[in-house]
Every structure is written in structure tokens, then in C-alpha cells.
Design a protein around this motif. Structure first.
Motif, short mmCIF file in Angstrom:
data_model
loop_
_atom_site.label_atom_id
_atom_site.label_comp_id
_atom_site.label_asym_id
_atom_site.label_seq_id
_atom_site.Cartn_x
_atom_site.Cartn_y
_atom_site.Cartn_z
N ASN A 17 -22.07 38.11 -22.64
CA ASN A 17 -21.92 37.93 -21.21
C ASN A 17 -21.95 36.45 -20.83
O ASN A 17 -21.09 35.95 -20.09
N ALA A 18 -22.96 35.71 -21.37
CA ALA A 18 -23.12 34.31 -20.99
C ALA A 18 -22.04 33.43 -21.57
O ALA A 18 -21.57 32.48 -20.92
N GLU A 19 -21.61 33.72 -22.80
CA GLU A 19 -20.69 32.82 -23.51
C GLU A 19 -19.23 33.18 -23.28
O GLU A 19 -18.36 32.29 -23.40
N LEU A 20 -18.93 34.46 -22.98
CA LEU A 20 -17.52 34.86 -22.89
C LEU A 20 -17.17 35.56 -21.57
O LEU A 20 -16.28 35.14 -20.85
N LEU A 21 -17.90 36.66 -21.24
CA LEU A 21 -17.50 37.45 -20.08
C LEU A 21 -17.57 36.66 -18.78
O LEU A 21 -16.62 36.67 -17.98
N THR A 22 -18.69 35.98 -18.55
CA THR A 22 -18.82 35.21 -17.31
C THR A 22 -17.77 34.10 -17.20
O THR A 22 -17.11 33.96 -16.15
N PRO A 23 -17.57 33.26 -18.26
CA PRO A 23 -16.52 32.24 -18.14
C PRO A 23 -15.13 32.82 -17.95
O PRO A 23 -14.31 32.26 -17.19
N VAL A 24 -14.84 33.98 -18.59
CA VAL A 24 -13.52 34.59 -18.40
C VAL A 24 -13.36 35.06 -16.96
O VAL A 24 -12.31 34.87 -16.32
N GLY A 25 -14.42 35.69 -16.40
CA GLY A 25 -14.33 36.15 -15.02
C GLY A 25 -14.13 35.01 -14.05
O GLY A 25 -13.32 35.11 -13.11
N GLU A 26 -14.87 33.91 -14.22
CA GLU A 26 -14.71 32.76 -13.34
C GLU A 26 -13.32 32.14 -13.49
O GLU A 26 -12.72 31.67 -12.51
N PHE A 27 -12.80 32.13 -14.72
CA PHE A 27 -11.46 31.60 -14.94
C PHE A 27 -10.42 32.46 -14.23
O PHE A 27 -9.47 31.94 -13.61
N VAL A 28 -10.57 33.79 -14.30
CA VAL A 28 -9.62 34.69 -13.63
C VAL A 28 -9.62 34.43 -12.13
O VAL A 28 -8.57 34.34 -11.48
N SER A 29 -10.82 34.31 -11.52
CA SER A 29 -10.90 34.05 -10.08
C SER A 29 -10.22 32.74 -9.71
O SER A 29 -9.51 32.65 -8.70
N ALA A 30 -10.43 31.70 -10.55
CA ALA A 30 -9.83 30.40 -10.27
C ALA A 30 -8.30 30.47 -10.35
O ALA A 30 -7.58 29.90 -9.53
N VAL A 31 -7.78 31.18 -11.38
CA VAL A 31 -6.32 31.30 -11.53
C VAL A 31 -5.74 32.11 -10.38
O VAL A 31 -4.63 31.82 -9.89
N GLN A 32 -6.46 33.14 -9.92
CA GLN A 32 -5.97 33.91 -8.77
C GLN A 32 -5.84 33.02 -7.53
O GLN A 32 -4.85 33.08 -6.80
N ASP A 33 -6.85 32.17 -7.30
CA ASP A 33 -6.77 31.26 -6.15
C ASP A 33 -5.65 30.25 -6.32
O ASP A 33 -4.94 29.91 -5.35
N GLU A 34 -5.46 29.75 -7.55
CA GLU A 34 -4.38 28.77 -7.78
C GLU A 34 -3.02 29.43 -7.59
O GLU A 34 -2.09 28.81 -7.08
N ARG A 35 -2.90 30.69 -8.02
CA ARG A 35 -1.62 31.40 -7.84
C ARG A 35 -1.30 31.53 -6.35
O ARG A 35 -0.16 31.31 -5.92
N ALA A 36 -2.32 31.92 -5.55
CA ALA A 36 -2.11 32.04 -4.11
C ALA A 36 -1.72 30.70 -3.50
O ALA A 36 -0.82 30.62 -2.64
N ALA A 37 -2.39 29.62 -3.94
CA ALA A 37 -2.07 28.30 -3.41
C ALA A 37 -0.68 27.87 -3.81
O ALA A 37 0.06 27.25 -3.03
N ALA A 38 -0.26 28.17 -5.06
CA ALA A 38 1.06 27.77 -5.53
C ALA A 38 2.15 28.49 -4.76
O ALA A 38 3.19 27.90 -4.39
N LEU A 39 1.96 29.80 -4.47
CA LEU A 39 3.00 30.56 -3.78
C LEU A 39 3.06 30.21 -2.30
O LEU A 39 4.13 30.26 -1.67
N SER A 40 1.92 29.85 -1.70
CA SER A 40 1.93 29.50 -0.29
C SER A 40 2.28 28.04 -0.06
O SER A 40 2.58 27.62 1.06
#
Length: 617
Positions: A17-40
Motif C-alpha cells: 500500500n505504502a510503496e505502490l498502491l498509494t503512489p499509483v492512486g495519486e499518480f492516476v488522480s494527477a493524470v486525470q487532472d492534467e487530462r482535463a486541463a489539456a482538453l480544456s
């Protein structure tokens, strides 16, 4: 075992959880926000910086992971490698996004692919059992995909709001995202643990989610085309609020509960933990008794081990080196035989001493055998040398008196044969560590040295000597150089077809003279060449190894004169022996007798250089 397994599973789940799951989840959220920013077309730079920080944290987590990825899931290493490749490719995706109009379906697809690859990693990690405190990992993953579907809606409508139009492709993607979100979200919430359903249910019953559904219904009903601002009224605020709530609820249901799990809590240990504790107490008591009883035994074992290591690492190798150097060894002093008590450890110590004595005795007997063989070599070689030198003197006298060319040619053939016999006799002395009797006071021309070496082999006419530098070899090294070259030339002639020539070349180089003996034989493979070069370069010569004695002779001569000798594959398929004569053995002035020698082409070169000042035999 069950309790220990539960503790281990909990600890492993926390690490994952600490080494993989949490960083992957935070990375997914960041990419989702960047995708929204790129399209808008709004705030891509700031969103990209957040994504880079999340990517760095993800990379650190992957590098620091204490769990073997292949053990968690066979396909996990490949999925992680693919995700890392996506992270490295984000810079290229951003470079393709220019101003407001550059946000295309390709940009949307690239960002979405990165997120899907991140979910693939999460899916592999959810195969682990996790902890009792967390909801089922597969259910949490479905909720994460539902959140991703809503994030896609947000990105697509953000692009539509920026351009004022929702294309057919965007409309189809939007409708699919809405369907996915609604199919996954409410059923997955129903499968959560009761403790985690409340946060999700609050979102589903809230005004923000109702407003999101209303906008979704209006967009689906309007279809592709122009998107009035009234259609998207309240969308940004409502979708952002819902996504943030889903993110917080997802963290609490999955990674948050796992991070708070106590591997040594009552939920993990249970009633069997008491039995485990009692068992550990019993083990500690038994260990204490064992230490008290076996303390003396451990001391004896340590002494025995240290003694064995000293024998193997220092005393026995030193004795072997002295024996190899020809020095005697007192076996009783090196390994005194002690009669110890009759317990097992004492018997082991006595056996080790017996092994050491046996090894020393065998090495001593072998050294005595080698010394005896060496003495026999020297005695036989000395006797043979006396006879052969007398024979050569007699042949020299006959050659000078004989006028018949045919008879003279036969005498030369006998001279060649006697010269070869003398070389073999000298090889026995060289292998025994004794310098041969031949020696010259004055320098000898290198051309004469090469001819003399060729004269000491059976197939001398097969050897072709090329142009030779006008240099000479110092008298004290002439005999050894001739002998070494004769061994190499004979070997080249013996292992090449009779119809081919052996090439003998010499060239002046910066630090001396390089001589090459090249044959056109079948060559040697890499292993055979390496083995032959080891025998030439080795510091030790095993006289009991009857194979390739000539290489051992070359070894001794090379070491004595400071030469460099190497065998290597030749371009024509055979073998080339390279001999380097250092500057200290070479003179650039030519002996006076060279002019006289060039007029005596019929006589063997060995006889010619004998008449140029041989000191004695």
C-alpha cells in the motif's frame, strides 16, 4: 503458523500500500487532472508539475518496494515497466498539446491509456489478500474505475466548453463514460463493508451528484453539436466536488484502512495469538537452557573452526609454496599429531590434522619425485650435450674439407639432425631450471638468429624468412632466443599442411623487435588458445604434464630473458606466435662477420654462427 501468516500478510499489505498502491492512486488522480486541463486548454503547466511530482513519488515507491513484484503477480513486472514507459512519454504528449485548439481526441486517448495502464498495475496488486480492515480490493478497484469514468466526462465536457462544440467522437466517448460510471458506482458501493458505505452513500444522495446526473442527461439528450452554456450550468463545481468526495471515500475504503491496520492487533492475532506467545516463551526457555548447557561445546567448535581455517588459509598454502620452491618441510613440526580425548570433537580435530599431514606428505613426495626427475633430466642432457657437441665439431671439420657438393649436402642434413638433437637435449636442461651450455660473447645478427632457429627443425625448407631488420641480438641471449624460436617454428610446421609455408617475419618497433611465426594450419579454438597462453605465461611449470612440453620450454625461456610471447589466431585461419624482444636485448649495429656470412648460403646457419664466437658448451 496461521497467526504468523496473518501478521505477514498484514505487513506485506501495508508495504504494498505504502510503496505502490498509494503512489499509483495519486499518480492516476494527477493524470486525470492534467487530462482535463489539456482538453480544456487551461492550466496545463501547473497540472503537469503536479503530475511530475506524483510520477517521481511513484518511481521512488517502485524502487523502494521491498516486495518481489513477480511473487505478487506474474504479470506485475511487465505492467510496472509499461507504466514507467508511459511516465517517460508524458513529456512528448505535452509537447503535442499547444494552445486551446490543440486538444484533440488523440490527446484524450494518450492520457486515458496511461491511466488504464496504471489501473492494470493496481489490478495486479489487488490480487494480494490485503487486511481485514480494508474493503475487498476488487470492489475498491471498481469504484476507482467509476471515478475514472466521471473524470473522463469532466475532461470531455471541459473540451466541449472550451470549443463550444461536442463532436460525434467526443459525444460517443461521453455517453460511454456515463454508462460505465452508473453501472459501476452504485453496485460497487453496495458491496463495500458497512463502515465504508456511508461516505459513498453521502455522495450519491448529495446535491452535487444530482446536479452531475442532470447535466449528463441534458448532454445525452442534446446529442453532438453545439453546447450552450445553459446545458453545462453548474457542471464544473458539481463534478469537481463529486470527484474529490469519491477520491476521499476510495482512500478510506482501501489504502487508508490498510495503512492503519495493526499487524499485532487483536484482530490479526486473535485467540491463537495467546498460544503463539506461550509457544514463544517456551522456545525462549528452551534456548536459554540450550545456551547454558552447550556453551562449552560452542567454544570448542569455534576453536576447531579457527584451527581448520588457519590450516586451510595460511599454514598449508605456505608449506606448499616452500615445497614447490624446493625447500624441505618438517611434517611433524607443521602438523604435530596429537592424541586427544575420545569425544567427537576431539576426533574431528585429529581427523583434520591427519588430512593436513596426508596433504603435506603427498606434496613432499611429489616434490621429491620432481627433483629426482629433474636430476635425471640434467644428467642425461649433460651427457647428450657432450656427445652432440663433439659430433657437431666433427661435422664442421668434415664440411670444411669436403669439396663434393652432393656429399656436402648430405653432411648438412646430418648437421641439421644433430642440431635438432642438441636442442631437445637443451630442453631437458631448461625444464630442470639449468641454463644450457651454449653461449656467445659477441652480438649475433638477427638474420643469423632466425636462420639458426629454422636450422633446428626437421622441415627447414618449408620456412620462409622475410626481410629482417639490420639489428643484432646480444650474445648472452642468443642461445635462448634461438631455442625459443625453434620451438615455435617447429610447432607451426608440425601443425600445418606439408604443402604450405611457415612465415617468419621480424620488424623493428618502438621498444624492441617483434618476431611473428605464422602457419596456415587448421588453427585453434579460443579455449585451446587461452590454455596454451596460460602455459606460456604461468609462473609454475608442471613437469609431470607430458602434453605440449614445447610450451613449457618457451615459458622458461620467456621468463629468463624477459620476453613477451603470445599465441593468437591468424587472419588466414592458422595460428600466429608473436615474440617481442625488448630493447635491452637488441643492438642496432651489425656484426662484422655478416658480410662473410652472406657468401656462405649452403652451410647451416647454426654452424655459421658457431664460428662467430660461441663461448662454449
Amino acid at each position: 503458523m496461521t497467526t504468523a501468516s496473518s501478521i505477514g500478510d498484514t505487513e506485506r499489505a501495508k508495504d504494498v500500500n505504502a510503496e505502490l498502491l498509494t503512489p499509483v492512486g495519486e499518480f492516476v488522480s494527477a493524470v486525470q487532472d492534467e487530462r482535463a486541463a489539456a482538453l480544456s486548454g487551461d492550466g496545463l503547466g501547473a497540472a503537469g508539475e503536479v503530475t511530475d511530482k506524483a510520477a517521481a513519488a511513484l518511481k521512488d515507491g517502485i524502487n523502494a518496494s521491498s516486495s518481489d513484484a513477480a511473487l505478487l503477480d506474474a504479470g506485475l513486472p511487465e505492467r510496472i515497466e509499461r507504466l514507467e514507459s508511459d511516465v517517460r512519454g508524458l513529456a512528448a504528449v505535452r509537447s503535442g498539446v499547444s494552445a486551446k485548439g490543440a486538444a484533440s481526441s488523440a490527446t484524450y486517448t494518450k492520457y486515458t491509456t496511461v491511466i488504464e495502464h496504471a489501473f492494470a498495475v493496481t489490478g495486479a496488486l489487488t490480487g494480494d489478500e490485503g487486511t481485514d480492515a480494508a474493503s475487498d480490493a476488487r470492489v475498491v478497484l471498481e469504484l476507482a474505475r467509476a471515478r475514472e469514468a466521471m473524470a473522463r466526462e469532466q475532461a470531455l465536457l471541459g473540451a466541449a466548453a472550451g470549443s463550444g462544440t461536442l463532436s460525434r467522437e467526443q459525444y460517443a466517448l461521453f455517453v460511454g463514460a456515463v454508462a460505465t460510471q452508473r453501472e459501476l458506482l452504485e453496485p460497487a458501493v453496495a458491496d463495500l463493508k458497512a463502515a465504508h458505505q456511508g461516505a459513498y452513500q453521502e455522495i450519491l444522495d448529495g446535491q452535487g451528484y444530482a446536479r452531475v446526473q442532470a447535466v449528463e442527461n441534458r448532454v445525452r439528450a442534446a446529442g453532438p453539436g453545439a453546447v450552450p452554456s445553459t446545458t453545462l450550468s453548474g457542471w464544473d463545481t458539481a463534478s469537481t466536488t463529486v470527484l474529490e468526495g469519491l477520491t476521499a471515500a476510495e482512500t478510506a475504503a482501501g489504502t487508508g484502512a490498510t495503512a492503519k491496520a495493526d499487524p499485532f492487533g487483536w484482530d490479526t492475532l486473535g485467540a491463537s495469538g495467546i498460544a503463539v506467545v506461550l509457544g514463544l516463551v517456551g522456545v525462549l526457555l528452551s534456548l536459554l537452557v540450550s545456551v547454558l548447557v552447550g556453551r562449552g561445546l560452542i567454544v570448542e567448535l569455534l576453536d576447531l573452526r579457527n584451527s581448520a581455517l588457519e590450516v586451510a588459509g595460511r599454514r598449508l598454502p605456505q608449506a606448499m609454496r616452500r615445497l614447490h620452491a624446493g625447500q624441505g618441510v618438517d611434517i611433524d613440526a607443521e602438523a604435530p599429531m596429537r592424541r586427544l580425548a575420545g569425544d567427537e570433537l576431539a576426533q574431528v580435530g585429529t581427523a583434520l590434522t591427519a588430512v593436513q599431514r596426508a596433504a603435506l606428505k603427498a606434496a613432499s613426495e611429489r616434490a621429491e619425485l620432481l627433483s629426482g626427475i629433474s636430476g635425471v633430466y640434467v644428467s642425461l642432457a649433460r651427457r647428450s650435450q657432450v656427445l652432440l657437441h663433439r659430433q657437431l665439431d666433427l661435422l664442421d671439420a668434415l664440411e670444411q674439407r669436403q669439396q663434393d657438393p652432393a656429399v656436402l649436402q648430405e653432411l648438412y642434413r646430418v648437421d641439421y639432425l644433430a642440431t635438432r638433437m642438441r636442442r631437445h637435449s637443451e630442453s631437458l636442461l631448461i625444464l630442470s631450471g639449468i641454463a644450457p651450455g651454449r653461449g656467445w660473447r659477441d652480438p649475433i645478427a638477427l638474420s643469423d638468429v632466425l636462420r639458426a632457429a629454422v636450422a633446428e627443425i626437421e622441415n627447414a625448407p618449408r620456412v620462409q624468412i622475410w626481410a629482417v631488420p639490420r639489428v643484432s641480438v646480444v650474445g648472452g641471449s642468443v642461445a635462448d632466443v634461438i631455442h625459443l624460436l625453434a620451438e615455435l617454428v617447429e610447432n607451426a610446421a608440425a601443425f600445418s599442411p606439408p604443402s604450405t609455408k611457415v612465415q617468419l617475419r621480424a620488424a623493428r618497433v618502438r621498444d624492441g623487435v617483434l618476431i611473428e611465426v605464422e602457419d596456415s594450419g587448421f588453427g585453434m579454438n579460443e579455449d585451446a588458445l587461452a590454455d596454451a597462453n596460460r602455459k606460456i605465461q604461468s609462473d609454475r611449470v608442471d613437469l609431470l604434464d607430458a602434453k605440449q612440453i614445447g610450451l613449457f620450454v618457451v615459458n622458461r625461456l620467456r621468463e629468463r630473458q624477459g620476453l613477451r610471447v603470445e599465441l593468437r589466431a591468424s587472419p588466414g585461419g592458422g595460428v600466429t606466435a608473436a615474440v617481442f624482444l625488448p630493447e635491452g636485448l637488441i643492438r642496432d649495429d651489425m656484426p662484422v662477420a655478416e658480410a662473410d656470412r652472406q657468401g656462405r648460403g649452403l652451410a647451416p646457419a647454426s654452424a655459421l654462427i658457431q664460428r662467430q664466437g660461441m663461448a662454449g658448451a
